[in-house]
Design an enzyme around this catalytic site. Structure first.
Site, PDB file in Angstrom:
ATOM      1  N   GLU A 166      -5.366  18.150   4.057  1.00 19.61           N
ATOM      2  CA  GLU A 166      -5.157  17.023   3.009  1.00 19.61           C
ATOM      3  C   GLU A 166      -6.313  17.511   2.231  1.00 19.61           C
ATOM      4  O   GLU A 166      -7.495  17.075   2.551  1.00 19.61           O
ATOM      5  CB  GLU A 166      -5.464  15.868   3.878  1.00 19.61           C
ATOM      6  CG  GLU A 166      -4.218  15.300   4.620  1.00 19.61           C
ATOM      7  CD  GLU A 166      -4.072  13.795   5.398  1.00 19.61           C
ATOM      8  OE1 GLU A 166      -5.225  13.065   4.780  1.00 19.61           O
ATOM      9  OE2 GLU A 166      -3.479  13.430   6.178  1.00 19.61           O
ATOM     10  N   GLU A 197      -5.051  13.172  12.631  1.00 18.04           N
ATOM     11  CA  GLU A 197      -6.506  12.643  12.466  1.00 18.04           C
ATOM     12  C   GLU A 197      -6.815  11.691  13.875  1.00 18.04           C
ATOM     13  O   GLU A 197      -7.356  10.894  13.931  1.00 18.04           O
ATOM     14  CB  GLU A 197      -6.712  11.543  11.436  1.00 18.04           C
ATOM     15  CG  GLU A 197      -6.524  12.220  10.106  1.00 18.04           C
ATOM     16  CD  GLU A 197      -6.893  11.582   8.859  1.00 18.04           C
ATOM     17  OE1 GLU A 197      -7.208  11.990   7.935  1.00 18.04           O
ATOM     18  OE2 GLU A 197      -6.375  10.402   8.869  1.00 18.04           O
TER      19      GLU A 197
END
Length: 612
Positions: free
Chosen positions: A255, A180
């Site tokens: 995710e 991320e």
């Protein structure tokens, strides 16, 4: 002699043949991952090895297979494996190599995420605290000191895990080299350097990045597979990946969130399984690979919880329970969500393929009544102090976690406002040994009126590190303790003694019988016998705030404000016969006993005992 040579050569050839047979090929196709040349749909479930007792890893793997999982995803946590600079630990519950090997033995593939930053609701996002002691170091950047520290660490990780890569005959299919990053920065040169560090460390396999949809543009590195977090519409995922991957796949939701995590003082997060079962069905039916975050959350034990702090306006430390409302609950038992998701996975399997039977729920017990026989208040177990004119942070004291007692002697006979600028994070204030109030960063409480009696007065401030920020722009604002001084009626107080109380070795705290509780924070021990161990849950509803250990295993924190009201005790850490339980209680030290339950309470908020 010739027969012996022929036999040895023959055995060597057999070994080479067996090794070649065991080696798999894992590549990117235009639409799918290709395992040994055939399309492979990754149905992955995230499990973090430090959040599950090592003795239970295999059980959780078997539960994963029973739901239809074929791959296990996990982060690798820098602050666990290099707790002090140059000191590495891959033993016990930190043995990531053993975790991967057990997965292989259970017929599961693995996706590794040893990125320098993990988020994961984990202390400092996985960074070791000591990085903050290196002047000028900037995490997630090209700053040379940071890159040097990270290179040393990832090289050690490579030594542990390179043998398990699919390119070496192992079960690790691919490795994430940043996590991320697009939510934090957009420096492509940094990403390229980080990717090369992985290659140099021995990760000669498929490398990739993952980002939320809006941040893929900043977080991906051209030439490498981008994966997407948080989306569950197949066409959106495909369009996004194609945009940044030369019009090609494969397509993976790295995710996929079936629920969410909790933090202290906020309602327990719970999402109906029915809200997500159809979405999972749709993703699988469209051929996308999925990593379920979390399949099994477990427990964030010790002091390793992180904290939300997206700006300077609030601070939200996370609970020790990482149940996550996941398909597998905190103790590793199947939930309704597990069974419903299992049916969606079964529906999308190739014809004729069936799933293993679901193992029965583990038995839970209640413990015998726990009464405390030995104790010590924290003022009686203080180590030698460090002295300084102004308060020192945890970092300057070279202390990672736990508590620091700050003490100063000041002239009394006056009233006024005692204030602490940038208290991090929770402070109990004592005047001549008597608690007069608490200060709580969550509630922006940094001052209180105090009355100093005549004569020389001892002011003690016990400060707890409630967890470093794990996400967002404030990663570099993570020093703990009293970070910017103490004032009384606007005048700075000087000449301090700092007592480090990490409480990382609870067995070394000297306890005594017959100690009278006088209102100070206390360490208390109970000894009990068990005929048949089982999972259990300590009922902390009548307690205030603190931590619990069972047989020297730190189970995590509790706090009466909720929503977590119980502390999970895994059967693997209980023994037939004698067991020891230790509680560090900050607010209600007079509690004489501790009950237990056979099920958790994770959804009760109270005004609680904040210490006011």
């Amino acid at each position: 002699m010739r027969r012996w040579i022929v036999l040895v050569v023959g055995l060597f050839c057999v070994q080479l043949w067996a090794s070649a047979q065991a080696t798999h090929d894992f590549k990117l196709g235009d639409e799918h991952f290709l395992l040994d040349g055939k399309p492979f749909q990754m149905i992955s479930g995230e499990i973090h090895y430090p959040r599950v007792p090592k003795e239970a890893w295999r059980h959780r793997m078997k539960m994963a297979k029973a739901m239809g999982i074929n791959t296990i995803g996990t982060y690798v946590f820098w602050n666990l494996h290099e707790p002090q600079q140059g000191v590495y630990d891959f033993s016990g519950n930190n043995d990531i190599g053993a975790f991967v090997k057990i997965a292989q033995e259970e017929g599961l593939w693995v996706v590794l995420r040893p990125s320098p930053y993990v988020c994961a609701e984990w202390e400092f996002g996985g960074y070791p605290y000591w990085l903050q002691n290196i002047k000028g170091l900037q995490v997630r950047s090209r700053e040379p000191q940071y890159l040097a520290a990270y290179k040393s660490y990832i090289s050690q990780v490579g030594k542990q895990l390179a043998p398990y890569l699919v390119t070496h005959g192992g079960n690790v299919l691919m490795v994430q080299f940043e996590n991320e990053y697009g939510s934090y920065g957009g420096d492509k040169e940094y990403l390229a350097i980080n990717q090369q560090l992985f290659v140099d460390a021995g990760f000669d396999c498929l490398l990739y990045t993952s980002d939320p949809a809006k941040d893929v543009v900043r977080g991906h590195l051209p030439g490498f597979l981008p994966t997407v977090n948080g989306l569950d519409r197949p066409e959106q995922v495909k369009d996004l990946v194609r945009k940044y991957h030369n019009g090609k796949g494969p397509f993976m939701v790295a995710e996929w969130y079936p629920a969410w995590f909790d933090w202290w003082g906020v309602v327990h997060h719970k999402v109906p399984a029915e809200d997500y079962a159809g979405k999972l069905d749709n993703l699988l039916a469209e051929g996308l690979s999925v990593n379920m975050y979390m399949f099994h959350g477990g427990t964030t034990r010790g002091y390793m919880n992180g904290a939300n702090c997206y700006d300077t306006g609030f601070y939200e430390p996370q609970t020790s329970s990482y149940d996550y409302d996941a398909p597998l609950d905190e103790a590793g038992n199947a939930t309704h969500k597990f069974m419903l998701f299992r049916s969606m996975i079964q529906k999308n399997l190739p014809a004729g393929q069936t799933l293993p039977a679901v193992p029965a729920a583990k038995p839970a017990i209640t413990l015998p009544a726990l009464t405390f026989t030995t104790s010590a208040d924290i003022f009686s177990v203080l180590p030698a102090p460090v002295k300084a004119a102004t308060p020192l942070t945890f970092e300057k004291l070279k202390q990672a976690y736990g508590y620091v007692l700050y003490r100063t002697q000041q002239p009394g006979g006056r009233k006024g406002m005692l204030s602490i600028k940038e208290l991090r994070d929770y402070g109990l204030v004592f005047i001549n040994g008597k608690r007069v109030g608490v200060l709580d960063r969550r509630l922006k409480q940094d001052s209180l009126e105090v009355d100093l009696p005549a004569g020389t007065v001892t002011i003690d401030i016990l400060v707890e590190n409630m967890g470093r920020i794990n996400f967002g722009p404030n990663l570099l604002k993570n020093e703990k303790g009293i970070t910017e001084g103490v004032r009384f009626n606007g005048q700075e107080l000087r000449n301090w003694q700092m007592y480090s109380l990490p409480f990382d070795r609870i067995d070394q705290v000297k306890l005594k019988k017959g100690v009278k509780v006088k209102g100070a924070p206390v360490v208390k021990k109970a000894v009990f016998d068990l005929a048949t161990p089982g999972d259990t849950y300590l009922d902390m509803r009548n307690w205030g705030k603190g931590s619990v250990w069972i047989n020297d295993h730190h189970l995590g924190r509790y706090w009466s404000i909720g929503p977590q009201q119980t502390v999970y005790v895994p059967v693997e850490w209980l023994k037939q016969g004698k067991n020891e339980l230790v509680v560090l209680e900050l607010l209600t030290p007079e509690q004489p006993s501790l009950p237990s339950l056979d099920k958790p309470i994770l959804d009760v908020l109270t005004k609680g005992n904040s210490g006011q």
